[in-house]
Design a protein around this motif. Structure first.
Motif, PDB file in Angstrom:
ATOM      1  N   TYR A  96       0.856  -1.184   0.000  1.00 31.85           N
ATOM      2  CA  TYR A  96       0.000   0.000   0.000  1.00 31.85           C
ATOM      3  C   TYR A  96       0.894   1.237   0.000  1.00 31.85           C
ATOM      4  N   ALA A  97       0.395   2.326  -0.567  1.00 30.00           N
ATOM      5  CA  ALA A  97       1.090   3.612  -0.512  1.00 30.00           C
ATOM      6  C   ALA A  97       0.197   4.583   0.244  1.00 30.00           C
ATOM      7  N   VAL A  98       0.791   5.327   1.169  1.00 28.34           N
ATOM      8  CA  VAL A  98       0.063   6.365   1.882  1.00 28.34           C
ATOM      9  C   VAL A  98       0.842   7.662   1.753  1.00 28.34           C
ATOM     10  N   ASN A  99       0.099   8.754   1.726  1.00 29.49           N
ATOM     11  CA  ASN A  99       0.716  10.067   1.635  1.00 29.49           C
ATOM     12  C   ASN A  99       0.071  10.932   2.708  1.00 29.49           C
ATOM     13  N   THR A 100       0.885  11.437   3.627  1.00 29.59           N
ATOM     14  CA  THR A 100       0.327  12.214   4.729  1.00 29.59           C
ATOM     15  C   THR A 100       0.100  13.681   4.359  1.00 29.59           C
ATOM     16  N   THR A 101       0.514  14.101   3.177  1.00 33.39           N
ATOM     17  CA  THR A 101       0.244  15.472   2.753  1.00 33.39           C
ATOM     18  C   THR A 101      -1.254  15.681   2.574  1.00 33.39           C
ATOM     19  N   ASP A 102      -1.913  14.717   1.925  1.00 36.76           N
ATOM     20  CA  ASP A 102      -3.357  14.813   1.709  1.00 36.76           C
ATOM     21  C   ASP A 102      -4.112  13.581   2.217  1.00 36.76           C
ATOM     22  N   CYS A 103      -3.441  12.772   3.019  1.00 40.15           N
ATOM     23  CA  CYS A 103      -4.020  11.553   3.620  1.00 40.15           C
ATOM     24  C   CYS A 103      -4.545  10.589   2.562  1.00 40.15           C
ATOM     25  N   ALA A 104      -3.793  10.436   1.486  1.00 35.34           N
ATOM     26  CA  ALA A 104      -4.170   9.523   0.403  1.00 35.34           C
ATOM     27  C   ALA A 104      -3.718   8.098   0.724  1.00 35.34           C
ATOM     28  N   PHE A 105      -4.408   7.133   0.120  1.00 35.61           N
ATOM     29  CA  PHE A 105      -4.138   5.711   0.331  1.00 35.61           C
ATOM     30  C   PHE A 105      -4.402   4.982  -0.974  1.00 35.61           C
ATOM     31  N   ALA A 106      -3.538   4.049  -1.332  1.00 33.08           N
ATOM     32  CA  ALA A 106      -3.752   3.265  -2.552  1.00 33.08           C
ATOM     33  C   ALA A 106      -3.084   1.908  -2.418  1.00 33.08           C
ATOM     34  N   VAL A 107      -3.696   0.906  -3.032  1.00 31.47           N
ATOM     35  CA  VAL A 107      -3.065  -0.400  -3.169  1.00 31.47           C
ATOM     36  C   VAL A 107      -2.111  -0.283  -4.349  1.00 31.47           C
ATOM     37  N   VAL A 108      -0.872  -0.741  -4.178  1.00 31.14           N
ATOM     38  CA  VAL A 108       0.130  -0.616  -5.235  1.00 31.14           C
ATOM     39  C   VAL A 108       0.799  -1.958  -5.501  1.00 31.14           C
ATOM     40  N   GLU A 109       1.470  -2.026  -6.634  1.00 31.99           N
ATOM     41  CA  GLU A 109       2.255  -3.214  -6.981  1.00 31.99           C
ATOM     42  C   GLU A 109       3.526  -3.246  -6.130  1.00 31.99           C
ATOM     43  N   LYS A 110       4.062  -4.425  -5.967  1.00 29.27           N
ATOM     44  CA  LYS A 110       5.321  -4.574  -5.247  1.00 29.27           C
ATOM     45  C   LYS A 110       6.392  -3.759  -5.971  1.00 29.27           C
ATOM     46  N   PRO A 111       7.150  -2.925  -5.244  1.00 29.36           N
ATOM     47  CA  PRO A 111       8.188  -2.140  -5.914  1.00 29.36           C
ATOM     48  C   PRO A 111       9.285  -3.041  -6.479  1.00 29.36           C
ATOM     49  N   ALA A 112       9.907  -2.595  -7.568  1.00 30.62           N
ATOM     50  CA  ALA A 112      10.975  -3.374  -8.200  1.00 30.62           C
ATOM     51  C   ALA A 112      12.125  -3.592  -7.223  1.00 30.62           C
ATOM     52  N   GLU A 113      12.404  -2.570  -6.432  1.00 27.23           N
ATOM     53  CA  GLU A 113      13.453  -2.663  -5.425  1.00 27.23           C
ATOM     54  C   GLU A 113      12.839  -2.284  -4.085  1.00 27.23           C
ATOM     55  N   VAL A 114      13.033  -3.107  -3.080  1.00 32.36           N
ATOM     56  CA  VAL A 114      12.448  -2.827  -1.767  1.00 32.36           C
ATOM     57  C   VAL A 114      13.125  -1.589  -1.182  1.00 32.36           C
ATOM     58  N   PRO A 115      12.332  -0.574  -0.833  1.00 34.61           N
ATOM     59  CA  PRO A 115      12.908   0.655  -0.290  1.00 34.61           C
ATOM     60  C   PRO A 115      13.423   0.473   1.142  1.00 34.61           C
ATOM     61  N   GLY A 116      14.024   1.522   1.661  1.00 30.73           N
ATOM     62  CA  GLY A 116      14.560   1.470   3.022  1.00 30.73           C
ATOM     63  C   GLY A 116      13.471   1.297   4.065  1.00 30.73           C
ATOM     64  N   ALA A 117      13.689   0.370   4.982  1.00 28.41           N
ATOM     65  CA  ALA A 117      12.721   0.089   6.042  1.00 28.41           C
ATOM     66  C   ALA A 117      12.796   1.157   7.125  1.00 28.41           C
ATOM     67  N   ILE A 118      11.622   1.567   7.609  1.00 32.69           N
ATOM     68  CA  ILE A 118      11.536   2.534   8.702  1.00 32.69           C
ATOM     69  C   ILE A 118      11.210   1.818  10.008  1.00 32.69           C
ATOM     70  N   GLY A 119      10.329   0.823   9.936  1.00 37.30           N
ATOM     71  CA  GLY A 119       9.933   0.088  11.127  1.00 37.30           C
ATOM     72  C   GLY A 119       8.831  -0.891  10.815  1.00 37.30           C
ATOM     73  N   VAL A 120       8.305  -1.494  11.858  1.00 36.20           N
ATOM     74  CA  VAL A 120       7.254  -2.495  11.685  1.00 36.20           C
ATOM     75  C   VAL A 120       6.264  -2.408  12.846  1.00 36.20           C
ATOM     76  N   PHE A 121       4.978  -2.520  12.512  1.00 29.65           N
ATOM     77  CA  PHE A 121       3.940  -2.673  13.522  1.00 29.65           C
ATOM     78  C   PHE A 121       3.893  -4.157  13.843  1.00 29.65           C
ATOM     79  N   ARG A 122       4.139  -4.508  15.098  1.00 29.69           N
ATOM     80  CA  ARG A 122       4.113  -5.922  15.480  1.00 29.69           C
ATOM     81  C   ARG A 122       3.869  -6.055  16.970  1.00 29.69           C
ATOM     82  N   ARG A 123       3.623  -7.273  17.374  1.00 33.20           N
ATOM     83  CA  ARG A 123       3.407  -7.563  18.788  1.00 33.20           C
ATOM     84  C   ARG A 123       4.775  -7.652  19.476  1.00 33.20           C
TER      85      ARG A 123
END
Length: 141
Positions: A96-123
């Motif tokens: 999914y792609a989210v943009n906090t400038t206008d609070c947009a949300f979209a389902v997207v294709e897997k990126p060709a190259e995995v971008p830099g990880a920021i973190g993970v929501f987990r238990r």
């Protein structure tokens, strides 16, 4: 016991196994964040209902429903989206792609190259939390 108590008892049993948790990734402060809402509505549920709340107050705040996830696979990783205020979320094989400038949300294709990880929501420590990490990708597995 009153009649009302007897009528409420089955309802209490049904709701006893429900589980609702929230965790936030604070981008700048409490007014600029991504919050994951994870809900298990009934004790017999085999999956969590997931939603992401995208907020940048006072500009916008929106809640988007994500695909339900199995109880054992309900982690969501957050990645750099390559632009200011843009983030990619990975939930299993879904992106999914989210943009906090206008609070947009979209389902997207897997990126060709995995971008830099920021973190993970987990238990962690028996609670849903956001764990910042450069190795968030590995933590999701």
């Amino acid at each position: 016991m009153t009649r009302l108590t007897l009528l409420m008892l089955p309802l209490a049993v049904l709701l006893a196994g429900c589980d609702i948790e929230n965790a936030a990734f604070m981008i700048e402060n409490k007014d600029h964040a991504l919050t994951l809402n994870r809900e298990k509505p009934y004790f017999w549920s085999g999956e969590y209902k997931l939603a992401i709340i995208v907020s940048r107050m006072p500009t916008c705040q929106r809640r988007y429903v994500m695909k339900p996830a199995r109880l054992t696979a309900a982690n969501v990783s957050v990645f750099d989206g390559g632009e200011p205020n843009r983030y990619l979320l990975r939930q299993g094989s879904r992106w999914y792609a989210v943009n906090t400038t206008d609070c947009a949300f979209a389902v997207v294709e897997k990126p060709a190259e995995v971008p830099g990880a920021i973190g993970v929501f987990r238990r962690k420590d028996d609670a849903l939390t956001f764990v910042k990490s450069t190795t968030a990708e590995a933590e999701q597995r």
